[in-house]
Motif scaffolding. Structure first.
Motif, short mmCIF file in Angstrom:
data_model
loop_
_atom_site.label_atom_id
_atom_site.label_comp_id
_atom_site.label_asym_id
_atom_site.label_seq_id
_atom_site.Cartn_x
_atom_site.Cartn_y
_atom_site.Cartn_z
N UNK A 1 32.36 -10.02 19.90
CA UNK A 1 31.89 -10.41 18.56
C UNK A 1 31.79 -9.13 17.73
N UNK A 2 31.12 -9.21 16.60
CA UNK A 2 31.05 -8.07 15.68
C UNK A 2 30.26 -6.90 16.25
N UNK A 3 29.42 -7.17 17.23
CA UNK A 3 28.53 -6.11 17.70
C UNK A 3 28.73 -5.74 19.17
N UNK A 4 29.71 -6.32 19.84
CA UNK A 4 29.88 -6.01 21.26
C UNK A 4 31.34 -6.14 21.68
N UNK A 5 31.70 -5.37 22.71
CA UNK A 5 33.03 -5.42 23.32
C UNK A 5 32.86 -5.52 24.83
N UNK A 6 33.95 -5.90 25.51
CA UNK A 6 33.92 -6.00 26.96
C UNK A 6 34.97 -5.07 27.56
N UNK A 7 34.55 -4.33 28.57
CA UNK A 7 35.42 -3.41 29.30
C UNK A 7 35.76 -4.04 30.65
N UNK A 8 37.07 -4.09 30.97
CA UNK A 8 37.50 -4.72 32.21
C UNK A 8 38.37 -3.76 33.03
N UNK A 9 38.63 -4.17 34.26
CA UNK A 9 39.52 -3.39 35.11
C UNK A 9 40.95 -3.50 34.60
N UNK A 10 41.77 -2.45 34.70
CA UNK A 10 43.18 -2.55 34.32
C UNK A 10 43.88 -3.61 35.18
N UNK A 11 44.82 -4.33 34.58
CA UNK A 11 45.53 -5.38 35.31
C UNK A 11 46.33 -4.83 36.50
N UNK A 12 46.75 -3.58 36.40
CA UNK A 12 47.56 -2.99 37.47
C UNK A 12 46.73 -2.46 38.63
N UNK A 13 45.40 -2.45 38.51
CA UNK A 13 44.55 -1.87 39.55
C UNK A 13 44.50 -2.79 40.77
N UNK A 14 44.29 -2.18 41.94
CA UNK A 14 44.27 -2.92 43.20
C UNK A 14 43.06 -3.85 43.27
N UNK A 15 43.25 -4.95 43.96
CA UNK A 15 42.18 -5.94 44.15
C UNK A 15 41.89 -6.11 45.64
N UNK A 16 40.68 -6.56 46.02
CA UNK A 16 39.55 -6.92 45.13
C UNK A 16 38.83 -5.67 44.62
N UNK A 17 38.19 -5.81 43.48
CA UNK A 17 37.50 -4.68 42.88
C UNK A 17 36.30 -4.25 43.72
#
Length: 324
Positions: free
Chosen positions: A223-239
């Motif tokens: 939204x206007x006041x927040x963002x979400x940081x995620x793992x890169x799609x290329x990174x190994x799983x499971x996190x």
């Protein structure tokens, strides 16, 4: 007669020791049809060449770089003077091509590629624990070379394949690599660079875990006041097994384009899971990641700028509303 044979052998060995003529131990096979001769300044090296076992007793002629040689026969000896290698080809009595040997001179200098302060000569990295990695380098501006051969192994045997990509860098895959097992031996990588008839070799050794470098972290607006940081799609799983450490900065930047996230700032936070972050208008959020358990390199910075400015579409809507 035995005395003279022994004396001639000793004299030949003495001339080799003096550095004027060197023989057998001075050359080796890089790959089929390619010989590498180790030479030093002021040295000449005698190198025996053979057209082929099937051509014994035939009338064979030779050329060096398309120029005829006086030497004839299936087996000849050529002298490599200084760093003057060459492409030696053999032909039958009718002039038909039979075979060739590329002779390259290897010196001890480092002139083909640059030694950079942080990366050295060869920089290898991977964006996950899948067993593949890429290596690049910086060519010297005065050299026009190319990769002649790539050799990647682990002690005790390995199955590592390498190839040149479209950018003239190399991509390798360790087919036996298991991300869930401990790496016991390092990868031993040697790249041979060729310019004209001279070859230079560069070597580096590493574990996959030492060169892992995550891709840029995706930042999505919530939204206007927040963002979400995620793992890169290329990174190994499971996190949970391959956790990342995120570094976050919030900086003030007046530039409309990319800001310089590399400068140190007093307020920095670190966390290990996908995370929602508050953002302040007029500020830029910078995020990067690295493997939590290894002291490997950080990935590149990604950034999100929370701007006060309205885009063109919003301006048009506001103008229409005023006109109604």
């Amino acid at each position: 007669q035995m005395f003279f044979l022994l004396l001639s052998t000793l004299l030949f060995l003495q001339s080799s020791a003096d550095g004027s003529i060197k023989t057998e131990e001075s050359y080796w096979t890089l790959k089929p049809n390619v010989l590498v001769v180790n030479v030093n300044v002021g040295e000449d090296v005698n190198v025996p060449l053979i057209c082929g076992e099937a051509y014994e007793g035939e009338n064979i002629t030779w050329t060096r770089n398309d120029e005829n040689l006086e030497a004839q026969g299936n087996r000849i000896v050529v002298t490599v003077e200084g760093w003057m290698g060459g492409n030696y080809s053999c032909f039958n009595s009718e002039g038909s091509y039979l075979n060739h040997t590329l002779v390259l001179a290897q010196w001890t200098f480092r002139k083909f590629i640059k030694n950079t302060p942080k990366k050295g000569y060869i920089d290898c990295s991977t964006n996950n624990y899948g067993g593949s990695f890429k290596c690049d380098w910086t060519w010297d501006a005065n050299r026009n070379g190319h990769v002649a051969h790539i050799k990647a192994t682990r002690p005790g045997g390995s199955n590592i394949s390498c190839s040149l990509d479209s950018s003239r860098n190399i991509t390798c895959l360790d087919h036996d690599y298991c991300p869930y097992a401990e790496e016991v031996e390092r990868i031993n990588l040697t790249i041979y660079f060729r310019s004209s008839f001279v070859v230079e070799s560069y070597n580096t050794k590493f574990y996959i875990m030492d060169i892992v470098r995550p891709d840029m972290v995706p930042i999505s607006r919530i939204n206007k006041t927040s963002v979400e940081v995620k793992y890169p799609h290329s990174w190994s799983t499971p996190s949970s097994y391959f956790p990342l450490m995120f570094q976050v900065k919030e900086i003030r930047c007046r530039k409309h384009d990319n800001c310089d996230c590399s400068k140190p700032y007093s307020q920095e936070i670190f966390f290990t899971q996908s995370h929602q972050l508050p953002v302040t208008k007029g500020m830029t959020v910078c995020v990067r990641a690295r493997d939590e358990f290894c002291n490997s390199s950080w990935g590149d910075w990604n950034q999100y700028k929370c701007t006060n400015r309205k885009n063109n579409k919003q301006r048009r809507r506001d103008l229409k509303l005023k006109m109604l």
